[in-house]
Design an enzyme around this catalytic site. Sequence first.
Site: not given
Ligand code: DMJ
Length: 914
Positions: A147, A294, A388, A406, A492
């Site tokens: 994170e 992912d 979720e 997303e 991401t």
């Molecule tokens: C984000 O922090 C990023 O996209 C991460 O890769 C996955 N999920 C969260 C948002 O849902």
Amino acid sequence: MSEPGGGRGFGSSVPQRAPWSLVAATAALCLVSATSVWTAGASPMSREEKQKLGNQVLEMFDHAYGNYMEHAYPADELMPLTCRGRVRGQEPSRGDVDDALGKFSLTLIDSLDTLVVLNKTKEFEDAVRKVLRDVNLDNDVVVSVFETNIRVLGGLLGGHSLAIMLKEKGEYMQWYNDELLQMAKQLGYKLLPAFNTTSGLPYPRINLKFGIRKPEARTGTETDTCTACAGTLILEFAALSRFTGATIFEEYARKALDFLWEKRQRSSNLVGVTINIHTGDWVRKDSGVGAGIDSYYEYLLKAYVLLGDDSFLERFNTHYDAIMRYISQPPLLLDVHIHKPMLNARTWMDALLAFFPGLQVLKGDIRPAIETHEMLYQVIKKHNFLPEAFTTDFRVHWAQHPLRPEFAESTYFLYKATGDPYYLEVGKTLIENLNKYARVPCGFAAMKDVRTGSHEDRMDSFFLAEMFKYLYLLFADKEDVIFDIEDYIFTTEAHLLPLWLSTTNQRISKKNTTSEYTELDDSNFDWTCPNTQILFPNDPLYAQSIREPLKNVVDKSCPRGIIRVEESFRSGAKPPLRARDFMATNPEHLEILKKMGAASSIDAEDGLRFMQEMIELSSQQQKEQQLPPRAVQIVSHPFFGRVVLTAGPAQFGLDLSKHKETRGFVASSKPYNGCSELTNPEAVMGKIALIQRGQCMFAEKARNIQNAGAIGGIVIDDNEGSSSDTAPLFQMAGDGKDTDDITIPMLFLFSKEGSIILDAIREYEEVEVLLSDKAKDRAAILKDPEMENEEPPSSENDSQNQSAEQIASGSQEVDLVDQESLNSHPESLSPADTDNAASISPSEQNSNPTENHETTSLDGECTDLDNQLQEQSETEEDSNPNVSWGKKVQPIDSILADWNEDIEAFEMMEKDEL
Ligand code: DMJ
């Protein structure tokens, strides 16, 4: 919020191209808009309408960002219901999800480049100054490496990328001297000790001040991490290396990726969800494209785009081939087992996989992207947001929704690739739903339960980093953004990194891995970007024709589980026996059972699946008394239905899911615990009585208030500080006797939610509430004859509403309410959808429900999260009224005992394969 200095809204920008590399440009072609080819299908959206929607996004961003800055900053995140900052350690722990919070003003850093995309250049300049002045990266706090990398390092690098772009333009940021980059480098060095493992995979957490190993660090004992956690570093780390010339970051991130690649399951080319960082063994051997994996896939493809290194594309293509072979079951994407990829590992999907259609667009594989996106959109239309997790037959599996971006991301990329105005309409729906269901006076609140419409006191930083970028860009024309977005790649977390980095500081040696791919059919790479034939089909009805057959896939779906196995029986063979159909008295079924696991591999697969289903059913049986959550909605002035509290149900009294909601003013009972005959019956007569938890059975309280003439009851938890945010749903059990005499509805509120009602009584005296199975539309509440004498919620009154909702904070921010949203009705939710509930026995009625119940999200550490989902899966009831597990499946335990041997044998088989 003040007007942005860079010129607010659409049509006020100065486009300018930055240099970019050939390789990156080639791949980025996939994102070129094809709007010009669109002449049929969904009606085109006018420029005016697009501008209106773009401006609406800007206003929504102002609402979210402005409230964060005013009421939460310098805290990491805004708590939009209590309108204050979330400071780690000062709030009850939410488990892993708190590992994103490092006391480094997370939301501000995550929002930096969004400000520039949204043309808020002056605000960006102010925000950068604040970051440089206030943010400390040396706090004694344990944070998630993943994170911190994607949100903070990515945020700083995205900010730096756009700061230098603006400086070059000559108007803004003239004073800027790479300060954000220096901070990013400082943070990069702080994360490096996490990579001190023999494998090169990083530890999942690090102490920002003390690193990993020091006694004060309070971390460094973990053995596992998720694949995405270890495989989502290359973009930020390589950018840091290339911006600064310090190659170590890119080297470390590459090493981690190399290790993951080596560890892929060789026969399926899939990776598991979690891996041991010391031994490299897969800890969780299920494999999908959502939670836990992912962005590993995302970063392989994007690393190729950003760095121009073919080995990343080759790896991605190898994995992609496996994904399309095993996980993709259009329109579904279902987790499988890495050693047995024909076996589904789950019967539900998680919301994080909604990014995948966007990645498929980048890959150039549009058809499955359109299909999955359409399926997801239908789930959203049913529940207003993507829960979720949801089952293969589209029931809610985990009802939370933390405003994840997303789906908006995939919508944006699909629109860019197809130019189909349908995706603009999708974006419009997302905007409407956010305003209608998630907007609160102090920001946007996550949905605690998409079925009840109740909120959670949380607004994650990714909502600002990602959601507003994708929504704004969806409606923006080129001239609406002050730079050329196609010169950048999205990380991401939607942070922007310039593509010209591919030719800068290329000093890291590339690994030549080409020889490992020879077994792959060349046709696999036909889809590789750019493939203009697929991307820009001449037939303008292309996307529509793919979507059309899926139009009713959610509404018309039958429960479906392992589709592929069933399909293999289409050729005439008998379908496999499913646990739901099993009858112990049926000799044919017993015969099939005997065969399973003995003869062919198909029989073995059937056997394993059957056992899994039996375990789930057994668990469902044990928990069949569990009920879904309920809602307490405050409907009187000045709330007007805006405050929806998550309430626990009772196993007795009026069932709110079957009857009309109960509406009434509230009154406290005397005695407050409701354990004896009330001394104030005149006060509670015809009202909803408030009673405190404790000292006697819930049923006894219910009888006492019912005898006094109450029309309903709300039991408020006596454990101070308890909250539905941190405790599982609480269900009030009966007293073990017949409770048919209790005819009024009873609901339970934790202390935090209960105090909102008690505070409202203190402030406004007359407080009216609605007890129901889900929040009622505010327009309907206002139309109710009982509300005729009440003031409508004009914008003037909204500021009162806000102060009412912010009793806890006392804040006075002026709220802009979308009046249109008050006139439409929420779609009805399936009554069959249920959630997990923590039922208690009468003897446990005074236990503290907040103990040992940390909650978490799908992000970051993955093991616990998926376990949580697994637990939720076990509590899910089936929506099919014809299936009564309790009746059909009697001797489950004895059947399972017979199968134990086979389970062990199967596990041995797996071990051997490793
Ligand atoms: C984000 O922090 C990023 O996209 C991460 O890769 C996955 N999920 C969260 C948002 O849902």
